[in-house]
Design an enzyme around this catalytic site. Structure first.
Site, PDB file in Angstrom:
ATOM      1  N   ASP A 136       0.789  -1.217  -0.085  1.00  0.00           N
ATOM      2  CA  ASP A 136      -0.104   0.077  -0.021  1.00  0.00           C
ATOM      3  C   ASP A 136       0.823   1.225  -0.068  1.00  0.00           C
ATOM      4  O   ASP A 136       1.921   1.347   0.619  1.00  0.00           O
ATOM      5  CB  ASP A 136      -0.874   0.078   1.448  1.00  0.00           C
ATOM      6  CG  ASP A 136      -1.816   1.090   1.386  1.00  0.00           C
ATOM      7  OD1 ASP A 136      -1.658   2.022   0.451  1.00  0.00           O
ATOM      8  OD2 ASP A 136      -2.780   0.741   2.126  1.00  0.00           O
TER       9      ASP A 136
ATOM     10  N   GLN B 242     -10.458   6.786  -7.484  1.00  0.00           N
ATOM     11  CA  GLN B 242     -11.331   7.593  -6.428  1.00  0.00           C
ATOM     12  C   GLN B 242     -12.389   8.027  -7.056  1.00  0.00           C
ATOM     13  O   GLN B 242     -13.101   7.771  -8.177  1.00  0.00           O
ATOM     14  CB  GLN B 242     -10.442   8.628  -5.635  1.00  0.00           C
ATOM     15  CG  GLN B 242      -9.113   7.895  -4.842  1.00  0.00           C
ATOM     16  CD  GLN B 242      -9.717   7.132  -3.584  1.00  0.00           C
ATOM     17  OE1 GLN B 242     -11.031   7.011  -3.134  1.00  0.00           O
ATOM     18  NE2 GLN B 242      -8.822   6.623  -2.831  1.00  0.00           N
TER      19      GLN B 242
ATOM     20  N   ASP C 129      -7.968  -7.379  -0.157  1.00  0.00           N
ATOM     21  CA  ASP C 129      -7.143  -7.741   0.986  1.00  0.00           C
ATOM     22  C   ASP C 129      -7.782  -6.893   2.214  1.00  0.00           C
ATOM     23  O   ASP C 129      -8.826  -6.022   1.980  1.00  0.00           O
ATOM     24  CB  ASP C 129      -5.640  -6.688   0.898  1.00  0.00           C
ATOM     25  CG  ASP C 129      -6.166  -5.259   1.339  1.00  0.00           C
ATOM     26  OD1 ASP C 129      -5.659  -4.773   2.389  1.00  0.00           O
ATOM     27  OD2 ASP C 129      -6.484  -4.445   0.483  1.00  0.00           O
TER      28      ASP C 129
ATOM     29  N   CYS D 277     -14.184 -27.752   8.285  1.00  0.00           N
ATOM     30  CA  CYS D 277     -12.772 -27.080   7.880  1.00  0.00           C
ATOM     31  C   CYS D 277     -11.845 -28.245   7.943  1.00  0.00           C
ATOM     32  O   CYS D 277     -11.875 -29.030   9.070  1.00  0.00           O
ATOM     33  CB  CYS D 277     -12.713 -26.023   8.657  1.00  0.00           C
ATOM     34  SG  CYS D 277     -11.096 -24.922   8.294  1.00  0.00           S
TER      35      CYS D 277
ATOM     36  N   CYS E 258      -8.537 -27.285   8.183  1.00  0.00           N
ATOM     37  CA  CYS E 258      -7.026 -26.405   8.452  1.00  0.00           C
ATOM     38  C   CYS E 258      -6.303 -26.978   9.461  1.00  0.00           C
ATOM     39  O   CYS E 258      -6.932 -27.920  10.291  1.00  0.00           O
ATOM     40  CB  CYS E 258      -7.657 -24.924   8.604  1.00  0.00           C
ATOM     41  SG  CYS E 258      -8.234 -24.473  10.243  1.00  0.00           S
TER      42      CYS E 258
ATOM     43  N   CYS F 261      -8.295 -26.855  12.951  1.00  0.00           N
ATOM     44  CA  CYS F 261      -9.546 -27.508  13.034  1.00  0.00           C
ATOM     45  C   CYS F 261      -9.183 -28.990  13.196  1.00  0.00           C
ATOM     46  O   CYS F 261     -10.094 -29.836  13.786  1.00  0.00           O
ATOM     47  CB  CYS F 261     -10.620 -27.189  12.022  1.00  0.00           C
ATOM     48  SG  CYS F 261     -11.138 -25.648  12.076  1.00  0.00           S
TER      49      CYS F 261
ATOM     50  N   HIS G  69      -6.948 -20.288  11.188  1.00  0.00           N
ATOM     51  CA  HIS G  69      -8.518 -20.493  10.669  1.00  0.00           C
ATOM     52  C   HIS G  69      -9.102 -19.629   9.996  1.00  0.00           C
ATOM     53  O   HIS G  69      -9.512 -19.910   8.899  1.00  0.00           O
ATOM     54  CB  HIS G  69      -9.121 -20.886  11.990  1.00  0.00           C
ATOM     55  CG  HIS G  69     -10.516 -21.254  11.477  1.00  0.00           C
ATOM     56  ND1 HIS G  69     -11.086 -22.362  10.743  1.00  0.00           N
ATOM     57  CD2 HIS G  69     -11.783 -20.286  11.488  1.00  0.00           C
ATOM     58  CE1 HIS G  69     -12.474 -22.330  10.702  1.00  0.00           C
ATOM     59  NE2 HIS G  69     -12.622 -21.086  10.808  1.00  0.00           N
TER      60      HIS G  69
END
Length: 379
Positions: free
Chosen positions: A94, A191, A268, A306, A308, A311, A337
């Site tokens: 950014d 913008q 993001d 899930c 992951c 989990c 997670h």
């Protein structure tokens, strides 16, 4: 050859959403994609290996914060951000504009740039388009962002018009100051608030400058979601089909799907890691606050649907205990997670585009998640 190249793979017949591939000097990634945020050259509590393991091909870091700590000169001396943080995939930085403009009580906007005060110690600072480019060139990110004015919401049409015109002038200065176009792509930021004519003006100005990609800025700043969706609907048609489109600062599951349907490729947000620190989880069954007392003896996973790391290995009861005791491991597990959930959600979105059924997927997901219910809880 440009540093950043977009490949359009397929358009969903049901919604018009795009399946694509962004090619960067540090690898390629499929879109639509969610980018985990590593503001200070780290995704909070995660190692780079953790972030890779969940399938992320790009992360975001922040120019303003890295300028202050440790300093762009130190990152440059280390060989750039990739080497400094041991991340060999793509990085987007950014410009620092949002952070500067969020310091509304501490800044003064001039044509040359922005005078403001360091939020850490109060020192006087000045950030201009040229300075933002220098810092990002030193950081060595794959995708850089032009320095823009991020106006408040709401703002008058007159204020917004002046802001858009300044952002266009600053964008030209960013292009002139950019020293590494061969290995760093610079995106322009559209913008214009909620005003259709100003979004068109901003998009046309920036497209005429031929950036390798475009961001839609000034959304997710307090406006209702229907305003954001409507703004996207009249903004993205003005952006080129052969270049990536990035919606800045958006990370709730419903907004990711809505944004993809409206032609956005990249997203993001700090949302998944921020709410994880308070024990709030995104699950396939909706919002879950693991700190609640009812989970004290719940030895099942956070999300039964899930797979992951969190989990697969840990229970709600254990994670609740860790969060209640302010243990770092608890935050690490909940953060993992939530990020995994959004990375995998975007994999599902991409598959739905391949199969021309993203509209159906949205309806099924919203129904299961509860977004279709009156007064549904969001994040």
């Amino acid at each position: 050859m440009t540093a950043i190249r977009y490949e359009l793979i397929k358009t969903c017949k049901q919604t018009g959403a795009r399946l694509g591939m962004v090619h960067t000097p540090h690898g390629s990634f499929e879109t639509p994609v969610f980018m985990p945020v590593g503001t200070l050259a780290t995704v909070k509590t995660m190692s780079p290996e953790d972030v890779k393991s969940m399938g992320a091909g790009i992360i975001l870091s922040n120019t303003y914060h890295l300028w202050l700590r440790p300093g762009n000169d130190i990152v440059k001396e280390a060989g750039g951000l990739h080497k400094f943080m041991n991340w060999d995939r793509a990085i987007l930085t950014d410009s620092g504009g949002f952070q500067v403009f969020s310091l509304s009580d501490l800044r003064k906007i001039e044509e040359e740039g922005v005078h403001f005060r360091n939020h850490l110690n109060g020192d006087k600072l000045f950030l201009s388009p040229e300075k933002a480019m220098q810092i990002q060139n030193d950081l060595g990110s794959d995708i850089m962002m032009a320095f823009d004015e991020c106006p408040p919401y709401p703002a008058t049409h007159d204020y917004m018009k002046k802001s858009v015109e300044r952002t266009s002038r600053w964008a030209e200065r960013c292009l002139e100051a950019h020293q590494r176009p061969q290995d760093q792509g610079l995106f322009g930021i559209v913008q214009g608030g909620e005003f259709e004519d100003l979004r068109k003006l901003s998009a046309q100005d920036l497209v005429s400058m031929d950036f390798p990609g475009y961001a839609v800025g000034g959304l997710s700043v307090g406006e209702p979601k229907d305003v954001m969706n409507r703004t996207l609907e009249f903004t993205t048609p003005w952006l080129p089909d052969n270049k990536p489109r990035y919606l800045m600062g958006v990370g709730s599951p419903d907004s990711l799907i809505d944004g993809a349907i409206r032609g956005i490729d990249m997203f993001d947000c700090v949302l998944p890691s921020r709410i994880a620190r308070n024990g709030t989880l995104m699950t396939s069954e909706g919002r879950l606050v693991v700190k609640n007392a009812k989970f004290a003896r719940d030895f099942g996973p956070l999300d039964p649907g899930c797979d992951c790391y969190t989990c697969t290995n840990y229970s709600r009861a254990y994670i609740r205990h860790l969060i209640k005791c302010d243990e770092t491991l608890g935050i690490r597990l909940t953060t993992y997670h939530n990020l995994y959930f959004l990375v995998k959600l975007m994999e599902q979105v991409r598959q739905a585009i391949r199969e021309d059924r993203l509209g159906d997927f949205k309806e099924e997901f919203f129904e299961k998640y509860g977004f279709n219910k009156p007064n549904a809880k969001n994040f």
